[in-house]
Design an enzyme around this catalytic site. Structure first.
Site, short mmCIF file in Angstrom:
data_model
loop_
_atom_site.label_atom_id
_atom_site.label_comp_id
_atom_site.label_asym_id
_atom_site.label_seq_id
_atom_site.Cartn_x
_atom_site.Cartn_y
_atom_site.Cartn_z
N LYS A 171 0.84 -1.21 0.00
CA LYS A 171 0.00 0.00 0.00
C LYS A 171 0.87 1.26 0.00
O LYS A 171 0.61 2.19 -0.75
CB LYS A 171 -0.94 0.03 1.22
CG LYS A 171 -1.93 -1.11 1.29
CD LYS A 171 -2.98 -0.89 2.38
CE LYS A 171 -2.40 -0.84 3.78
NZ LYS A 171 -1.75 -2.11 4.21
N ARG A 179 -9.46 0.89 8.93
CA ARG A 179 -8.97 -0.45 9.23
C ARG A 179 -9.98 -1.23 10.06
O ARG A 179 -9.66 -2.30 10.57
CB ARG A 179 -7.69 -0.31 10.03
CG ARG A 179 -6.46 -0.95 9.41
CD ARG A 179 -5.30 -0.54 10.28
NE ARG A 179 -4.11 -1.25 10.10
CZ ARG A 179 -3.01 -0.77 9.50
NH1 ARG A 179 -3.04 0.42 8.92
NH2 ARG A 179 -1.92 -1.46 9.47
N ARG A 205 11.51 -6.77 4.99
CA ARG A 205 11.35 -5.32 4.78
C ARG A 205 12.31 -4.54 5.67
O ARG A 205 12.47 -4.84 6.84
CB ARG A 205 9.91 -4.92 5.08
CG ARG A 205 9.65 -3.43 4.88
CD ARG A 205 8.20 -3.13 4.72
NE ARG A 205 7.45 -3.19 5.96
CZ ARG A 205 6.16 -2.87 6.07
NH1 ARG A 205 5.48 -2.50 4.99
NH2 ARG A 205 5.54 -2.94 7.22
N ARG A 212 11.50 -2.44 11.10
CA ARG A 212 10.43 -1.99 11.99
C ARG A 212 10.23 -3.02 13.08
O ARG A 212 10.22 -4.21 12.80
CB ARG A 212 9.13 -1.81 11.19
CG ARG A 212 9.02 -0.47 10.51
CD ARG A 212 7.85 -0.38 9.57
NE ARG A 212 6.57 -0.78 10.13
CZ ARG A 212 5.41 -0.61 9.52
NH1 ARG A 212 5.37 -0.03 8.33
NH2 ARG A 212 4.28 -0.99 10.08
N ARG A 245 -0.47 -9.02 13.48
CA ARG A 245 -1.03 -8.02 12.56
C ARG A 245 -1.90 -8.69 11.50
O ARG A 245 -2.93 -8.15 11.09
CB ARG A 245 0.10 -7.20 11.92
CG ARG A 245 0.74 -6.27 12.96
CD ARG A 245 2.09 -5.78 12.50
NE ARG A 245 2.03 -4.88 11.37
CZ ARG A 245 3.02 -4.72 10.50
NH1 ARG A 245 4.13 -5.38 10.63
NH2 ARG A 245 2.90 -3.86 9.52
#
Ligand code: AMP
Length: 224
Positions: free
Chosen positions: A15, A90, A129, A165, A176
């Protein structure tokens, strides 16, 4: 012409990457609630302290707080001709609240685009990531590796170090994804029932392929 976009998809679906490109092409602000929260965390603000526990655990920041932040942000002058919302709404409650906020303003969402990626691919992507601790540029050690030593940002003049992160660690990724399936996925049906939902496949696709698919949808909206 204005363009108000909601970008949906699991964490790691791409996103953020797509939203940046769309924002640049259509000259609208990119509003990421995750980025807003992380900025407050980094700066140690009162809001940062309030949201830390949720970000650390991979849970959702309470709807009231999140919606108030978005309501303030979309009332800013740079949002007059639209924006792209990344990571919001969300939950069903947030989606309903957004409708109310927009109704009060005499505005409406033009399109909701869902980037679909299977869980296994999400886990693989998020584990690899990394982002620059200074400028925020996002890399993926597997799919979009930084050149050079793999530890520093490759943007010109940015000396930043690449970091992971804390919520991209395996236990938090699982949490998540659970939150996504239980609480966020119903937002798809919300926009589907309004006739605003379009889906693009983000599985086994390059960011360029996904972007082309989104661009075709948005060009259709603008000429409609
Ligand atoms: P993201 O960068 O979009 O993956 O968001 C990182 C974290 O910020 C999430 O795991 C949540 O803790 C929080 N967050 C971001 N957007 C929202 C939202 N719309 N509602 C509640 N919490 C959010």
């Amino acid at each position: 012409m204005s363009l108000r976009i909601v970008l949906l998809g699991a964490p790691g679906a791409g996103k953020g990457t797509q939203a940046k490109r769309i924002a640049a092409k259509y000259d609208i602000p990119h509003i990421s609630t995750g980025d807003i929260f992380r900025k407050h965390l980094k700066e140690g603000t009162e809001l940062g302290k309030q949201v830390q526990q949720y970000l650390d655990s991979g849970g959702l920041v309470p709807d009231d707080l999140t919606c108030a932040i978005v309501a303030d942000r979309i009332a800013e002058p740079d949002c007059a001709n639209g924006y792209i919302l990344d990571g919001f709404p969300r939950s069903q409650t947030q989606a309903e609240r957004l409708q109310e906020i927009l109704n009060e303003r005499g505005e409406a969402i033009d399109i909701a685009i869902d980037i679909e990626v299977p869980d296994e691919e999400i886990i693989e992507r998020l584990s690899a990531r990394r982002s620059c601790g200074t400028c925020g540029e996002v890399y993926n050690l597997k799919f979009d590796p930084p050149k050079g030593d793999g530890k520093t940002c490759e943007k010109t003049d940015c000396p930043g170090e690449l970091i992971q992160r804390t919520d991209d660690k395996p236990e938090t990724i699982r949490q998540r994804l659970n939150v996504y399936h239980e609480t966020t996925k119903p937002v798809r049906s919300f926009y589907e029932s309004l006739g605003l939902l379009k889906t693009v496949s983000g599985a086994d696709s390059t960011p360029d392929d996904v972007y082309k698919a989104i661009e075709a949808i948005l060009d259709g909206v603008r000429t409609a």
